[in-house]
Design a protein around this motif. Structure first.
Motif, short mmCIF file in Angstrom:
data_model
loop_
_atom_site.label_atom_id
_atom_site.label_comp_id
_atom_site.label_asym_id
_atom_site.label_seq_id
_atom_site.Cartn_x
_atom_site.Cartn_y
_atom_site.Cartn_z
N ASP A 107 -19.77 3.78 41.59
CA ASP A 107 -20.90 4.10 42.46
C ASP A 107 -22.14 3.29 42.06
O ASP A 107 -22.88 2.80 42.91
N LYS B 273 -22.12 0.33 40.55
CA LYS B 273 -21.90 -1.07 40.95
C LYS B 273 -22.17 -1.24 42.44
O LYS B 273 -22.81 -2.21 42.85
N THR B 274 -21.69 -0.30 43.24
CA THR B 274 -21.89 -0.37 44.69
C THR B 274 -23.38 -0.31 45.02
O THR B 274 -23.88 -1.11 45.82
N PHE B 275 -24.09 0.61 44.41
CA PHE B 275 -25.52 0.76 44.66
C PHE B 275 -26.27 -0.51 44.28
O PHE B 275 -27.10 -1.00 45.04
N THR C 134 -25.08 -3.57 43.88
CA THR C 134 -24.68 -4.68 44.75
C THR C 134 -25.47 -4.64 46.05
O THR C 134 -25.98 -5.68 46.51
N ASP C 135 -25.58 -3.46 46.65
CA ASP C 135 -26.37 -3.30 47.88
C ASP C 135 -27.84 -3.63 47.63
O ASP C 135 -28.50 -4.27 48.45
N LEU C 136 -28.36 -3.19 46.49
CA LEU C 136 -29.75 -3.44 46.14
C LEU C 136 -30.01 -4.94 45.96
O LEU C 136 -31.02 -5.45 46.44
N ALA D 110 -28.41 -7.37 47.38
CA ALA D 110 -28.39 -7.98 48.72
C ALA D 110 -29.69 -7.68 49.47
O ALA D 110 -30.25 -8.55 50.14
N LYS D 111 -30.18 -6.44 49.34
CA LYS D 111 -31.41 -6.04 50.03
C LYS D 111 -32.63 -6.80 49.51
O LYS D 111 -33.48 -7.24 50.28
N GLU E 45 -35.18 4.10 41.39
CA GLU E 45 -34.33 4.84 42.32
C GLU E 45 -33.22 5.61 41.62
O GLU E 45 -32.73 6.60 42.16
#
Length: 149
Positions: free
Chosen positions: A99, A101-103, A105-107, A109-110, A129
Motif C-alpha cells: 500500500d 509503494k502504491t501511494f 508511486t501515485d504521489l 506521478a502527481k 499525508e
C-alpha cells in the motif's frame, strides 16, 4: 476519548492484572504527555501531536533494543521490544509495504518527480499525508527505491 483517558484505563487494567511491563510502558507514555503539555503550555493537544509523541516513544524503544541486540544483550532488548509493542497499540494501523509503494508511486506521478533531486519534495508531501500511518524510515526507503529507478 483522548489518549490520556485511554492510557489511564489501560493503566488501571495493567494494575489489576499485575502486568508490570505494560504498567511501566503506560506510565512512560503518561509522563511524556504531561511533559509535552507542560512545555507547550497547552492543556490538551491534538491527535497529530499525540501520534508524533507515540511514534517517538516507540522509535526510542526500538532503537534501544537494536543497540542491546548489537551488544549481545537480549535480556535487555526483550523488555524494550515489549514496551514498544504496548505503546504501538495506541497508534493508528500502519500501512502495508504494498500500500505504501502504491501511494508513493501515485504521489511521484502527481508531483512529477523524476529523480533523486526531487526526493525532498516527495518526502515532504509523503510525510505529511502519511503521518501516523507509516514509519518515516520506511517511507524514505521506498521513495529512494522508486526515484532511483
Amino acid at each position: 476519548m483522548s489518549l490520556q483517558a485511554k492510557i489511564m484505563v489501560k493503566m488501571k487494567e495493567a494494575m489489576k492484572s499485575k502486568d508490570s511491563v505494560a504498567l511501566q510502558s503506560l506510565r512512560a507514555v503518561k509522563s511524556e504527555i504531561l511533559l509535552a503539555q507542560t512545555k507547550g503550555g497547552d492543556i490538551q493537544f491534538g491527535e497529530a501531536e499525540e501520534i508524533k509523541l507515540l511514534q517517538k516513544l516507540v522509535k526510542q524503544r526500538k532503537d534501544s533494543a537494536a543497540l542491546y541486540v548489537e551488544q549481545s544483550r537480549q535480556d535487555l532488548a526483550d523488555p524494550e521490544l515489549a514496551e514498544a509493542e504496548i505503546i504501538a497499540q495506541f497508534l493508528p494501523a500502519q500501512m502495508s509495504t504494498e500500500d505504501l509503494k502504491t501511494f508513493i508511486t501515485d504521489l511521484i506521478a502527481k508531483v512529477g518527480a523524476d529523480g533523486m533531486k526531487d526526493m525532498g519534495k516527495v518526502m515532504g508531501i509523503a510525510s505529511k499525508e502519511l503521518a501516523g500511518k507509516a514509519d518515516g524510515k520506511a517511507i524514505s526507503t521506498i521513495v529512494k527505491e522508486l526515484l532511483s529507478k
